[in-house]
Design a protein around this motif. Sequence first.
Motif, PDB file in Angstrom:
ATOM      1  N   VAL A 205       0.824  -1.210   0.000  1.00  0.00           N
ATOM      2  CA  VAL A 205       0.000   0.000   0.000  1.00  0.00           C
ATOM      3  C   VAL A 205       0.856   1.257   0.000  1.00  0.00           C
ATOM      4  N   VAL A 206       1.712   1.390   0.992  1.00  0.00           N
ATOM      5  CA  VAL A 206       2.531   2.596   1.136  1.00  0.00           C
ATOM      6  C   VAL A 206       3.790   2.427   0.296  1.00  0.00           C
ATOM      7  N   ARG A 207       3.955   3.303  -0.701  1.00  0.00           N
ATOM      8  CA  ARG A 207       5.056   3.167  -1.655  1.00  0.00           C
ATOM      9  C   ARG A 207       6.129   4.237  -1.486  1.00  0.00           C
ATOM     10  N   ASP A 208       5.875   5.231  -0.662  1.00  0.00           N
ATOM     11  CA  ASP A 208       6.810   6.366  -0.582  1.00  0.00           C
ATOM     12  C   ASP A 208       7.580   6.414   0.734  1.00  0.00           C
ATOM     13  N   ASP A 209       7.691   5.282   1.417  1.00  0.00           N
ATOM     14  CA  ASP A 209       8.470   5.223   2.652  1.00  0.00           C
ATOM     15  C   ASP A 209       9.230   3.910   2.694  1.00  0.00           C
ATOM     16  N   PRO A 210      10.370   3.833   1.989  1.00  0.00           N
ATOM     17  CA  PRO A 210      11.109   2.565   1.923  1.00  0.00           C
ATOM     18  C   PRO A 210      11.626   2.083   3.271  1.00  0.00           C
ATOM     19  N   SER A 211      11.713   2.970   4.248  1.00  0.00           N
ATOM     20  CA  SER A 211      12.169   2.556   5.570  1.00  0.00           C
ATOM     21  C   SER A 211      11.016   2.184   6.493  1.00  0.00           C
ATOM     22  N   GLY A 212       9.780   2.247   5.979  1.00  0.00           N
ATOM     23  CA  GLY A 212       8.616   1.905   6.790  1.00  0.00           C
ATOM     24  C   GLY A 212       8.560   0.420   7.108  1.00  0.00           C
ATOM     25  N   PHE A 213       7.672   0.063   8.017  1.00  0.00           N
ATOM     26  CA  PHE A 213       7.583  -1.312   8.503  1.00  0.00           C
ATOM     27  C   PHE A 213       6.985  -2.241   7.457  1.00  0.00           C
ATOM     28  N   THR A 214       7.583  -3.419   7.337  1.00  0.00           N
ATOM     29  CA  THR A 214       7.042  -4.492   6.503  1.00  0.00           C
ATOM     30  C   THR A 214       7.245  -5.814   7.235  1.00  0.00           C
ATOM     31  N   LEU A 215       6.203  -6.617   7.307  1.00  0.00           N
ATOM     32  CA  LEU A 215       6.342  -7.933   7.925  1.00  0.00           C
ATOM     33  C   LEU A 215       7.326  -8.776   7.115  1.00  0.00           C
TER      34      LEU A 215
END
Length: 234
Positions: A205-215
Motif C-alpha cells: 500500500v505505502v510506496r513512498d516510505d522505503p524505511s517503513g515497517f514491513t512484515l
Amino acid sequence: MNIALDPRLQGVFAGQERLVVLSPHPDDESLGCGGLLARAFSGAGAHVICLTDGSASHPGSTLWPPQLLARQRRAELIEAIDRLGGSDRDLTWLGMPDSQLYRADPKVIAGDLERIIDGLGIAQIFAPAIEDGHEDHQATAAFTQALRARRPDWAYYAYPVWSRWDEPDFDRKIAAHDPVHIPLGGLSARKRAAIEAHQSQLGQVVRDDPSGFTLPPGFVETFANGDEIFWRIP
C-alpha cells in the motif's frame, strides 16, 4: 473439529466458548490468534479489541499521513475479521496512538476494558505475551494484569507474536508456562488470507516510505503455517 485429545485443547480452544482477543495493533489478532478466532466465529463467537490505530508503521510517508493510514489499517482489520468468519460488529476499535501505549495508565485502560468486555458477557480473554519485546505488546500485557486485578473471575491467556520470532531461546523460555500448541488443521488458508488482508504491513500500500515497517516474509510463513501457541496466565 476435534483438534486434540488433550482436554486443555477443547473448550475455548475449540470454539466452544466465547472469547475476546486484545490486539495491540491491527494484524496481531490474525498473526497470533487467526485459527483461534476462526474456530470461535464458527462456534460460540468472538470479539477483537484493537488498542492502537496502527498509524506509526510508516512515519516517512507523505502520501499516507497518520490519520489516513489509521483508516486504512482499520479497514484492513475489518477485512481480516471477515475472512476469519466474523464481521465489523465483532470489533471494538479503541484507536489509541500507535507506539504510545506506555503513556496510558494501566488502571484507567483496565477499567475501560472491563466495561467493554463485561458488556459483551465474555469471560475468556486472550492478550499478548509479556515476553514480546514490542512496547505496545508489553503495555497491553500490563493492561491485562490490571484487568485481572479487577476481574479475577475471568480466564486469561497469553499469545506470543514477536517473542516467537526474535527470541532464539523461545521454546525453553516459555516451557515453564506449560503452553499448548494448537495445529491449524484445515484453517491455514483462512488464517493466511486474514494475514494478507493487512496489505499495508506487507508492502502493498505505502510506496513512498522505503524505511517503513514491513512484515518479514519468513515471519508471515511462521504464523501462517505453524501451530498457534497459548498459555494460561496464572
